[in-house]
Design an enzyme around this catalytic site. Structure first.
Site, PDB file in Angstrom:
ATOM      1  N   LYS A  44       1.194  -1.542  -0.144  1.00  0.00           N
ATOM      2  CA  LYS A  44      -0.033  -0.025   0.023  1.00  0.00           C
ATOM      3  C   LYS A  44       1.390   1.186   0.364  1.00  0.00           C
ATOM      4  O   LYS A  44       0.713   2.152  -0.118  1.00  0.00           O
ATOM      5  CB  LYS A  44      -0.510  -0.400   0.988  1.00  0.00           C
ATOM      6  N   GLU A 101       7.757   2.556  -6.311  1.00  0.00           N
ATOM      7  CA  GLU A 101       7.812   1.442  -4.289  1.00  0.00           C
ATOM      8  C   GLU A 101       8.003   3.612  -3.518  1.00  0.00           C
ATOM      9  O   GLU A 101       8.518   4.341  -4.107  1.00  0.00           O
ATOM     10  CB  GLU A 101       9.130   0.502  -4.759  1.00  0.00           C
ATOM     11  N   ASP A 105      15.240  -0.696   1.442  1.00  0.00           N
ATOM     12  CA  ASP A 105      15.241  -0.721   2.755  1.00  0.00           C
ATOM     13  C   ASP A 105      16.568  -1.989   2.647  1.00  0.00           C
ATOM     14  O   ASP A 105      17.943  -1.632   1.679  1.00  0.00           O
ATOM     15  CB  ASP A 105      14.530  -1.463   3.717  1.00  0.00           C
ATOM     16  N   VAL A 155      10.715   5.858   8.460  1.00  0.00           N
ATOM     17  CA  VAL A 155      10.533   7.097   8.300  1.00  0.00           C
ATOM     18  C   VAL A 155       8.718   6.943   8.035  1.00  0.00           C
ATOM     19  O   VAL A 155       8.429   5.519   7.871  1.00  0.00           O
ATOM     20  CB  VAL A 155      10.476   7.192   6.653  1.00  0.00           C
TER      21      VAL A 155
HETATM   22  P1  IMP Z   1      12.850  -4.280   1.499  1.00  0.00           P
HETATM   23  O1  IMP Z   1      12.210  -5.391   0.799  1.00  0.00           O
HETATM   24  O2  IMP Z   1      13.634  -4.261   2.665  1.00  0.00           O
HETATM   25  O3  IMP Z   1      13.066  -2.945   0.166  1.00  0.00           O
HETATM   26  O4  IMP Z   1      12.323  -3.320   2.899  1.00  0.00           O
HETATM   27  C1  IMP Z   1      10.810  -2.036   1.429  1.00  0.00           C
HETATM   28  C2  IMP Z   1       9.155  -2.155   1.498  1.00  0.00           C
HETATM   29  O5  IMP Z   1      10.061  -2.096   3.386  1.00  0.00           O
HETATM   30  C3  IMP Z   1       9.121  -0.766   2.018  1.00  0.00           C
HETATM   31  O6  IMP Z   1       8.261  -0.952   0.693  1.00  0.00           O
HETATM   32  C4  IMP Z   1       8.502  -0.369   2.983  1.00  0.00           C
HETATM   33  O7  IMP Z   1       6.906  -1.175   2.612  1.00  0.00           O
HETATM   34  C5  IMP Z   1       9.340  -1.862   4.137  1.00  0.00           C
HETATM   35  N1  IMP Z   1       9.946  -0.258   4.810  1.00  0.00           N
HETATM   36  C6  IMP Z   1      11.407  -0.239   4.620  1.00  0.00           C
HETATM   37  N2  IMP Z   1      11.714   0.584   5.610  1.00  0.00           N
HETATM   38  C7  IMP Z   1      10.814   1.001   5.857  1.00  0.00           C
HETATM   39  C8  IMP Z   1      10.790   2.436   6.635  1.00  0.00           C
HETATM   40  O8  IMP Z   1      11.489   3.581   6.954  1.00  0.00           O
HETATM   41  N3  IMP Z   1       9.157   2.847   6.882  1.00  0.00           N
HETATM   42  C9  IMP Z   1       8.366   2.498   6.891  1.00  0.00           C
HETATM   43  N4  IMP Z   1       8.367   1.028   5.637  1.00  0.00           N
HETATM   44  C10 IMP Z   1       9.411   0.505   5.019  1.00  0.00           C
END
Ligand code: IMP
Ligand code: MG
Length: 183
Positions: A44, A101, A105, A155
């Site tokens: 979302k 996106e 992270d 954040v």
């Molecule tokens: P990744 O797969 O670890 O790169 O994570 C990506 C997903 O993690 C994003 O689409 C977000 O939904 C969530 N996410 C990562 N960091 C944050 C943050 O600082 N705040 C809120 N959601 C986050």
């Protein structure tokens, strides 16, 4: 500024200039005859960025949606990606997919989705993120369009949540540490 926010990291004005800059790059890169640009919003968290970005893009766009989950009411990634809602299109082999996106992270979500959509037969797959936390990478991944690089802080706002809250804030902010303790 609401009480739970410690500081604003990306203001409404800065978001607006990021959106305009990225839209101009997308216009430049996708103004190729025969291209069928599909903005793929990852639900979302990307819904607000997607809505603003699509209004600024001048080349013809179609929109689509997927929902994935890797977080569950916490600030630490679960480490695996689940597709909660898939994209259903018969014309995927003709689609230039641009994944929209909110934030990168660990990099797992986008690197998984890019592979997934290529395997599914998309004509091309690129990625666009509003925010990027490169210091948190677990897998080697970089997006084609990046709004802003931010430090390793959790954040919220402008679509991003903590436990489904704060998505409607018009800016991106850092939560006060004591807010995590309340859950
Ligand atoms: P990744 O797969 O670890 O790169 O994570 C990506 C997903 O993690 C994003 O689409 C977000 O939904 C969530 N996410 C990562 N960091 C944050 C943050 O600082 N705040 C809120 N959601 C986050
Ligand atoms: Mg999220």
């Amino acid at each position: 500024m609401i009480n739970d926010i410690e500081k604003i990291l990306v203001s409404e004005e800065e978001i607006d200039s990021i959106v305009r800059r990225i839209a101009a790059l997308i216009d430049r890169d996708y103004s190729v005859p025969g291209s069928k640009l599909v903005l793929l919003c990852i639900l979302k968290g990307s819904v607000v960025f997607m809505g603003d970005l699509m209004k600024r893009i001048k080349v013809p766009v179609e929109i689509d949606f997927m929902r994935v989950s890797s977080y569950g009411g916490s600030t630490v990634s679960g480490g695996r990606v689940n597709i909660v809602m898939d994209i259903f299109r018969k014309d995927l082999d003709k689609c230039d997919i641009l994944i929209i996106e909110d934030i990168i992270d660990s990099g797992r979500t986008l690197s998984y989705l890019v592979d997934y959509l290529r395997l599914k037969g998309a004509k091309s797959v690129r990625t666009c993120t509003l925010l990027d936390k490169p210091s948190r990478r677990q897998v080697d991944f970089s997006a084609d369009y990046v709004g802003k690089i931010i430090p390793d802080e959790f954040v919220v706002g402008y679509g991003l949540d903590y436990d489904e809250r704060y998505r409607a804030l018009p800016y991106v902010g850092v939560l006060k540490p004591e807010v995590y303790g309340k859950n």
